[in-house]
Design a protein around this motif. Sequence first.
Motif, mmCIF file in Angstrom:
data_model
loop_
_atom_site.group_PDB
_atom_site.id
_atom_site.type_symbol
_atom_site.label_atom_id
_atom_site.label_comp_id
_atom_site.label_asym_id
_atom_site.label_seq_id
_atom_site.Cartn_x
_atom_site.Cartn_y
_atom_site.Cartn_z
ATOM 1 N N MET A 151 -34.108 176.977 37.631
ATOM 2 C CA MET A 151 -34.950 176.956 38.729
ATOM 3 C C MET A 151 -34.488 175.882 40.075
ATOM 4 O O MET A 151 -34.650 176.291 41.012
ATOM 5 C CB MET A 151 -36.300 175.877 38.069
ATOM 6 N N ARG A 152 -33.446 175.029 39.387
ATOM 7 C CA ARG A 152 -32.827 174.157 40.546
ATOM 8 C C ARG A 152 -31.682 174.950 41.519
ATOM 9 O O ARG A 152 -31.994 174.911 42.556
ATOM 10 C CB ARG A 152 -32.023 173.077 39.809
ATOM 11 N N GLU A 153 -31.393 175.867 40.586
ATOM 12 C CA GLU A 153 -30.445 176.984 41.207
ATOM 13 C C GLU A 153 -31.039 177.805 42.574
ATOM 14 O O GLU A 153 -30.739 178.048 43.561
ATOM 15 C CB GLU A 153 -29.578 177.766 40.510
ATOM 16 N N LYS A 154 -32.229 178.268 42.036
ATOM 17 C CA LYS A 154 -33.151 178.938 42.927
ATOM 18 C C LYS A 154 -33.707 178.160 44.144
ATOM 19 O O LYS A 154 -33.896 178.451 45.255
ATOM 20 C CB LYS A 154 -34.303 179.684 42.226
ATOM 21 N N LEU A 155 -34.056 177.028 43.778
ATOM 22 C CA LEU A 155 -35.105 176.208 44.782
ATOM 23 C C LEU A 155 -34.166 175.611 45.894
ATOM 24 O O LEU A 155 -34.471 175.369 47.051
ATOM 25 C CB LEU A 155 -35.811 175.170 43.924
ATOM 26 N N ILE A 156 -32.541 175.311 45.158
ATOM 27 C CA ILE A 156 -31.808 174.773 46.288
ATOM 28 C C ILE A 156 -31.571 175.531 47.363
ATOM 29 O O ILE A 156 -31.185 175.084 48.588
ATOM 30 C CB ILE A 156 -30.531 174.359 45.594
ATOM 31 N N ILE A 157 -31.771 176.827 47.317
ATOM 32 C CA ILE A 157 -31.605 177.821 48.500
ATOM 33 C C ILE A 157 -32.431 178.034 49.409
ATOM 34 O O ILE A 157 -32.422 177.944 50.353
ATOM 35 C CB ILE A 157 -31.125 179.327 47.616
ATOM 36 N N GLN A 158 -33.714 177.927 48.740
ATOM 37 C CA GLN A 158 -34.970 178.093 49.521
ATOM 38 C C GLN A 158 -36.275 177.243 48.936
ATOM 39 O O GLN A 158 -36.291 177.490 47.903
ATOM 40 C CB GLN A 158 -35.240 179.518 49.988
ATOM 41 N N ASN A 159 -37.035 176.653 49.802
ATOM 42 C CA ASN A 159 -38.186 176.119 49.398
ATOM 43 C C ASN A 159 -39.197 177.239 49.280
ATOM 44 O O ASN A 159 -40.081 177.505 50.199
ATOM 45 C CB ASN A 159 -38.861 174.999 50.082
ATOM 46 N N PHE A 160 -39.493 177.672 48.016
ATOM 47 C CA PHE A 160 -40.445 179.025 47.935
ATOM 48 C C PHE A 160 -41.740 178.360 47.284
ATOM 49 O O PHE A 160 -42.642 179.068 46.921
ATOM 50 C CB PHE A 160 -39.922 180.090 46.934
ATOM 51 N N VAL A 161 -41.812 177.048 47.358
ATOM 52 C CA VAL A 161 -43.212 176.403 46.732
ATOM 53 C C VAL A 161 -44.061 176.108 47.949
ATOM 54 O O VAL A 161 -43.800 174.951 48.467
ATOM 55 C CB VAL A 161 -42.621 175.142 46.092
ATOM 56 N N ALA A 162 -45.063 176.386 48.041
ATOM 57 C CA ALA A 162 -46.088 176.076 48.780
ATOM 58 C C ALA A 162 -46.842 174.694 48.422
ATOM 59 O O ALA A 162 -46.900 174.660 47.165
ATOM 60 C CB ALA A 162 -47.498 177.263 48.902
ATOM 61 N N ILE A 163 -47.079 173.929 49.270
ATOM 62 C CA ILE A 163 -47.585 172.555 49.005
ATOM 63 C C ILE A 163 -48.910 172.623 47.905
ATOM 64 O O ILE A 163 -48.991 171.796 47.033
ATOM 65 C CB ILE A 163 -48.010 171.535 50.137
ATOM 66 N N PRO A 164 -49.646 173.632 48.212
ATOM 67 C CA PRO A 164 -51.079 173.703 47.317
ATOM 68 C C PRO A 164 -50.802 174.192 45.928
ATOM 69 O O PRO A 164 -51.799 174.106 45.036
ATOM 70 C CB PRO A 164 -52.147 174.228 48.154
ATOM 71 N N ALA A 165 -49.603 174.713 45.697
ATOM 72 C CA ALA A 165 -49.486 175.578 44.532
ATOM 73 C C ALA A 165 -49.200 174.758 43.262
ATOM 74 O O ALA A 165 -49.880 174.757 42.146
ATOM 75 C CB ALA A 165 -48.162 176.559 44.807
ATOM 76 N N PRO A 166 -48.077 173.705 42.959
ATOM 77 C CA PRO A 166 -47.858 172.976 41.917
ATOM 78 C C PRO A 166 -48.794 171.866 41.252
ATOM 79 O O PRO A 166 -49.612 171.420 41.994
ATOM 80 C CB PRO A 166 -46.524 172.247 42.372
ATOM 81 N N VAL A 167 -48.714 171.788 39.982
ATOM 82 C CA VAL A 167 -49.462 170.650 39.289
ATOM 83 C C VAL A 167 -48.470 169.985 38.658
ATOM 84 O O VAL A 167 -47.622 170.703 37.997
ATOM 85 C CB VAL A 167 -50.596 171.216 38.422
ATOM 86 N N PHE A 168 -48.406 168.767 38.449
ATOM 87 C CA PHE A 168 -47.448 167.997 37.557
ATOM 88 C C PHE A 168 -48.040 166.764 37.065
ATOM 89 O O PHE A 168 -49.172 166.239 37.475
ATOM 90 C CB PHE A 168 -46.117 167.539 38.561
ATOM 91 N N LYS A 169 -47.504 166.101 35.831
ATOM 92 C CA LYS A 169 -47.886 164.899 35.433
ATOM 93 C C LYS A 169 -47.803 163.748 36.626
ATOM 94 O O LYS A 169 -46.416 163.797 37.140
ATOM 95 C CB LYS A 169 -47.093 164.334 34.325
ATOM 96 N N ARG A 170 -48.923 163.190 36.912
ATOM 97 C CA ARG A 170 -48.852 162.019 37.913
ATOM 98 C C ARG A 170 -47.914 161.064 37.555
ATOM 99 O O ARG A 170 -47.198 160.236 38.308
ATOM 100 C CB ARG A 170 -50.172 161.373 37.965
ATOM 101 N N SER A 171 -47.601 160.441 36.054
ATOM 102 C CA SER A 171 -47.059 159.439 35.868
ATOM 103 C C SER A 171 -45.621 159.760 36.019
ATOM 104 O O SER A 171 -44.494 159.201 36.479
ATOM 105 C CB SER A 171 -46.956 159.235 34.379
ATOM 106 N N THR A 172 -45.138 160.969 35.784
ATOM 107 C CA THR A 172 -43.634 161.598 36.300
ATOM 108 C C THR A 172 -43.356 161.394 37.693
ATOM 109 O O THR A 172 -42.412 161.115 38.126
ATOM 110 C CB THR A 172 -43.572 163.103 35.765
#
Length: 234
Positions: A151-172
Amino acid sequence: MNKQPWLSVIIPTYNGSKYLAAALDSIVVQQSNELECVIIDDGSTDNTLAIVDEYQKRLNIKLITKVRQGNWVANTNYALVEATGVYACFLHQDDLWLEGRLENIKKAIAAYPQASLYLHDSVFIDEQSKPLGLWRCPMAAKRKTIPADEMREKLIIQNFVAIPAPVFKRSTALKIGGLNEELWYTADWDFWLKLVAIGNTCYIPQALAAFRVHSDSQTIRRSSSVTEFRQQMR
């Protein structure tokens, strides 16, 4: 005692009267009473706060008002601290959720509870909410977990993540220090990179959010400065 929300929706606002109601409507139609909307307003001078008030009976809203400082990243971090949900996500005032988003996210969390990020595709929309095209993540076309290194290898090339798309643990999110407040254009990209480095990403190959493209957006206005844009990318 009130039950802890499973999800906190962080919504930074500033003079959002044109699109905010549509954003809040897209949460209402998910028919979930187990989430909270943490709306943090950056000194709006239009009727943004009146719109928020209209939705108080339909959504569990925690409203935070601040004096204008022009830093959505700092406001987002503040709201993350004030939120109480187990998980969190961002929804900017001009973006939308699509039908079935929360249902799909809940199924993904149940299937892959150890993931550090839950991610899906999005669509681009215009000022009238008409679709302009698909914002797809470069993943295989079925739901799976993606190892941190890949995932890091793909994401470092281009930001393909739209701001409203992800969900994550708030504590993290809090543990990694939230978003970098020195950034505005690449703050989310930097944040996603930190999250995906912690563990696997769960990918849902379905467009479940919409990212609005319009001339008033900060992305359009501020990226016209070549010097500032270069600094953000560095």
